[in-house]
Design an enzyme around this catalytic site. Structure first.
Site, PDB file in Angstrom:
ATOM      1  N   LYS A   1       0.823  -1.226   0.000  1.00 55.80           N
ATOM      2  CA  LYS A   1       0.000   0.000   0.000  1.00 55.80           C
ATOM      3  C   LYS A   1       0.844   1.257   0.000  1.00 55.80           C
ATOM      4  O   LYS A   1       0.443   2.288  -0.548  1.00 55.80           O
ATOM      5  CB  LYS A   1      -0.956  -0.002   1.181  1.00 55.80           C
ATOM      6  CG  LYS A   1      -0.511   0.814   2.360  1.00 55.80           C
ATOM      7  CD  LYS A   1      -0.574   0.049   3.644  1.00 55.80           C
ATOM      8  CE  LYS A   1       0.807  -0.481   3.926  1.00 55.80           C
ATOM      9  NZ  LYS A   1       0.950  -1.499   4.894  1.00 55.80           N
TER      10      LYS A   1
ATOM     11  N   GLY B   1      -1.702 -10.357   8.845  1.00 56.89           N
ATOM     12  CA  GLY B   1      -1.373 -11.742   9.124  1.00 56.89           C
ATOM     13  C   GLY B   1      -1.140 -12.483   7.827  1.00 56.89           C
ATOM     14  O   GLY B   1      -1.629 -12.105   6.764  1.00 56.89           O
TER      15      GLY B   1
ATOM     16  N   ASP C   1       0.283   4.564   8.232  1.00 61.72           N
ATOM     17  CA  ASP C   1      -0.251   3.390   7.529  1.00 61.72           C
ATOM     18  C   ASP C   1      -1.754   3.545   7.264  1.00 61.72           C
ATOM     19  O   ASP C   1      -2.232   3.300   6.158  1.00 61.72           O
ATOM     20  CB  ASP C   1       0.027   2.146   8.387  1.00 61.72           C
ATOM     21  CG  ASP C   1      -0.593   0.888   7.810  1.00 61.72           C
ATOM     22  OD1 ASP C   1       0.017   0.280   6.922  1.00 61.72           O
ATOM     23  OD2 ASP C   1      -1.697   0.510   8.255  1.00 61.72           O
TER      24      ASP C   1
ATOM     25  N   GLY D   1       4.309 -10.318  18.060  1.00 60.85           N
ATOM     26  CA  GLY D   1       4.369 -10.205  16.605  1.00 60.85           C
ATOM     27  C   GLY D   1       3.293  -9.313  16.009  1.00 60.85           C
ATOM     28  O   GLY D   1       3.119  -9.258  14.796  1.00 60.85           O
TER      29      GLY D   1
ATOM     30  N   LYS E   1      -3.722   3.858   3.563  1.00 65.30           N
ATOM     31  CA  LYS E   1      -4.845   3.004   3.176  1.00 65.30           C
ATOM     32  C   LYS E   1      -6.082   3.855   2.875  1.00 65.30           C
ATOM     33  O   LYS E   1      -6.810   3.593   1.922  1.00 65.30           O
ATOM     34  CB  LYS E   1      -5.143   1.996   4.289  1.00 65.30           C
ATOM     35  CG  LYS E   1      -4.037   0.939   4.426  1.00 65.30           C
ATOM     36  CD  LYS E   1      -4.191   0.144   5.712  1.00 65.30           C
ATOM     37  CE  LYS E   1      -3.165  -0.970   5.806  1.00 65.30           C
ATOM     38  NZ  LYS E   1      -3.129  -1.571   7.168  1.00 65.30           N
TER      39      LYS E   1
ATOM     40  N   GLU F   1       5.862  -4.182  14.735  1.00 61.05           N
ATOM     41  CA  GLU F   1       7.230  -4.335  14.244  1.00 61.05           C
ATOM     42  C   GLU F   1       8.212  -3.776  15.275  1.00 61.05           C
ATOM     43  O   GLU F   1       7.818  -3.073  16.213  1.00 61.05           O
ATOM     44  CB  GLU F   1       7.386  -3.556  12.933  1.00 61.05           C
ATOM     45  CG  GLU F   1       6.257  -3.795  11.972  1.00 61.05           C
ATOM     46  CD  GLU F   1       6.746  -4.216  10.601  1.00 61.05           C
ATOM     47  OE1 GLU F   1       7.973  -4.372  10.419  1.00 61.05           O
ATOM     48  OE2 GLU F   1       5.888  -4.402   9.722  1.00 61.05           O
TER      49      GLU F   1
END
Lengths: 436, 436
Positions: A106, A303, A202, A188, A206, A191
């Site tokens: 993206k 994921g 982010d 997880g 998007k 990051e």
């Protein structure tokens, strides 16, 4: 049965998920594509490292992009490397050698969409990008095709799973931001450097893509006003809950008479409404169309396998030929489409606000604050000030939380500045938007 | 700009909504279709009645189907008449004269799908049917295309808006079934004869279509075990709520080792979960795929414009050429596809159960009931028996509600029969399924 030869460039988390779906479920993909979806090459930087990650049939793994570019039988490429370069150059090269592209990147589309899509059109190629927004939720196809009879009026989304995981955990456990980030990294969900996720970048990237599809607006994601969750105080989550709300990082595109309002910000959402109840790493989008009314989508936003699911659906659509038809028809990011005006005068936008102030615990404080709000035509919907220990000095500063009725962003901003100048108010005022 | 000539057959509620979208929003449909979507004919039974409903451009309205059949320039027809005949014959005639079809008639597809789809394939035509299930929720495209990388594992849906409106109102207002039906009829949420909606027929027909798309099963909708909401007692909604559940008419397709489990029944859903919170005329579907995980869709399941939105999206997909590709590839309802086995041994299905009994208010009652359950390996999760007025005779029968832990349908059914035979139990036992 006909065969479509596919290459994957980049065999990281998503890439290896895509490889697994293609290799392990050939019957399934063939049934949906009406042809065999054949994984012919997987390009990696480090072959030895890739071998440790997964076993591929002989001859599939390569570290040479030329093995894909020079292979005319490969017609579709899942390009699954992140970042801007060399991703951009590789995508151009692949298209120039006749490949249709499927991507999850993206950031690349938000930054170089117009260039890449123009080039694809010149070359008669297509770019599919379902996996670039909201992972497993097929929001790109839904906006571009399924809701095509509508003028969309608004999009509201929880588009960043990392932020939502962090905010959900802060809310449920009352933990501090830093502690939850550390836990999210351990699990997880975040990051090592989560900046782009938690500062709203982010989600803004998007939103820029979705707003382009929904409203024809060509938007530089960097122009979207955005506030992340990195400054969020657990106290605000607690007060919000006391008022019947949860705080979520909400991305909003709203078509108003003045143009398209865009924002990414922590927002109070009423408990029990669908967006407020989106937990942990889930994403959700609420779209409102003028014919269909509200449609709500909820699913895993990231994921390995949810994202791979979106990539493989795009590979199938591209192999079947649907992607080319859609791509040719919709002229994504085409410079010739008149872009819809973007609402830049945030001051006139209306909304409700949550204010948290640290105030002097003595007579006259609430009156002084109420006067400032009243001077800016802002009326108070509710107030929280908890009783403090009377044995303590009345000089102590105490928190005061105010929910306003509807007001303009401009009035709220000016009033906030005035409040911060009052002698009875200490430090800066926390101001968050509220959606009912 | 290229032009696709369209006809509408049937100008009822949905048909006139479709006409309005095509006539009033030609710019919008042209942008999404890359060509002008031109309404050339609208076929009605009674021209005078249609004129009262809406004004169409000169020459569009006709009462002769031949005006469409003999017009070679009309290539796509929205066939929007209900029922089985003459709808079936008209659809065959239209396809035989070279028209691609868009329809909202789920009963026709559930009953004659294999015949109509086989004929379409022979003739090289397509049938699009997004509007036939869940109105504004684009579930057909999502299952057929967007989630194509997955083996779906389950579908759970609230697919009948009339039933959901009635159950929601009974739940919120504590009203009786008959009173709410009368209100629903007054508000236009229920037909004069609501039988097909409230007895589970409509939901079973929709489930048969979705299950075919998701699992390749060719199902006679009439074989789906179904219980409607027409026998629902407000007392059960109250007890369910006390236990933390709401009752919804839930359609379920679940892939088990033994095959495909299908059912439509009033079901207890935990308050706060997305399906439990679907109110009034909304529909919702929760699909679980092996790659994507759970995806949840929520939107208006019926009504003029939500359904018209789905029809026009199909008209655009058909004009662009996507429908033909999908239709050719997926071989919907093709007799040659091996159908997935349908789980017919309901007795071995596992689930939790809600039981309501009318029992004698004296010592030993609960023990006798518990023994029956225990004899069938059913363990009790919770019990509600409210204290009754002690001034009344202990001979009076009182309600007793039991929630079980997981048990097989067979055991629950046998235990229910045994309980109904006990002297301390009066009348029949209400048994409902529970989903957590």
């Amino acid at each position: 049965m006909e065969k479509t030869n596919i290459a994957i460039v980049g065999l990281g988390t998503v890439g290896s998920g895509v490889a697994r779906l293609l290799l392990d479920h050939g019957d399934r993909t063939a049934r949906h594509a009406g042809r065999t979806m054949w994984l012919r090459k997987a390009v990696v930087r480090d072959i030895e490292k890739a071998k440790q990650r997964m076993t591929l049939p002989d001859g599939v793994l390569t570290d040479s992009l030329d093995d894909v570019i020079n292979d005319e039988e490969i017609t579709v490429v899942a390009q699954l490397i992140g970042g801007l370069e060399p991703a951009r150059t590789i995508m151009l090269k692949l298209m120039e050698s006749g490949k249709d592209i499927v991507t999850a990147n993206k950031a690349l589309l938000a930054e170089h969409g117009p260039e890449l899509f123009d080039r694809a059109r010149q070359l008669g190629r297509s770019i599919a990008f379902e996996a670039s927004v909201a992972g497993g939720i097929p929001i790109i196809a839904n906006i571009s095709q399924c809701l095509s009879a509508n003028q969309l009026q608004s999009l509201e989304g929880i588009l960043n799973g990392t932020s939502n995981f962090i905010v959900s955990q802060m809310d449920e456990k009352g933990s501090d931001y830093a502690d939850v980030v550390a836990e999210a990294q351990r699990l997880g969900y975040a990051e090592a450097d989560p900046t782009m996720d938690v500062d709203g970048t982010d989600a803004a990237q998007k939103l820029a893509i979705l707003a382009h599809l929904a409203f024809g607006a060509t938007i530089n994601w960097n122009d979207i006003p955005r506030i992340g969750i990195d400054g969020l105080d657990p106290a605000d989550l607690r007060y919000a809950r006391e008022l019947g709300y949860r705080i979520k990082l909400l991305a909003v595109a709203n078509l108003t008479e003045a143009g398209l309002e865009l924002s990414v910000a922590p927002t109070l959402l009423k408990i029990g409404t669908p967006l407020a109840e989106v937990r942990n790493a889930f994403n959700a989008i609420r779209a409102v169309g003028d014919a269909v009314g509200p449609v709500f989508y909820h699913g895993l936003g990231a994921g390995q396998m949810p994202t791979a699911s979106a990539v493989v659906a795009d590979l199938i659509d591209t192999a079947v030929g649907r992607t080319k038809l859609t791509f040719q028809t919709l002229e994504y990011f085409c410079g010739e489409n008149p872009p819809r005006a973007i609402q830049r005068d945030a001051a006139s936008l209306k909304g409700r606000f949550y204010l948290r102030l640290l105030v002097a615990n003595h007579p006259g404080t609430l009156g002084a604050i109420a006067n400032v709000l009243s001077d800016h035509s802002i009326s108070i919907a509710s107030v929280i000030q908890h009783e403090t220990d009377t044995s303590e000095s009345t000089d102590r500063m105490v928190p005061l939380v105010i929910m306003t009725h509807e007001a303009t962003e401009g009035a709220a901003s000016e009033a906030t500045n005035k409040l911060e100048g009052l002698s009875v108010v200490s430090g800066s005022v926390v101001r968050l938007r509220v959606k009912d």
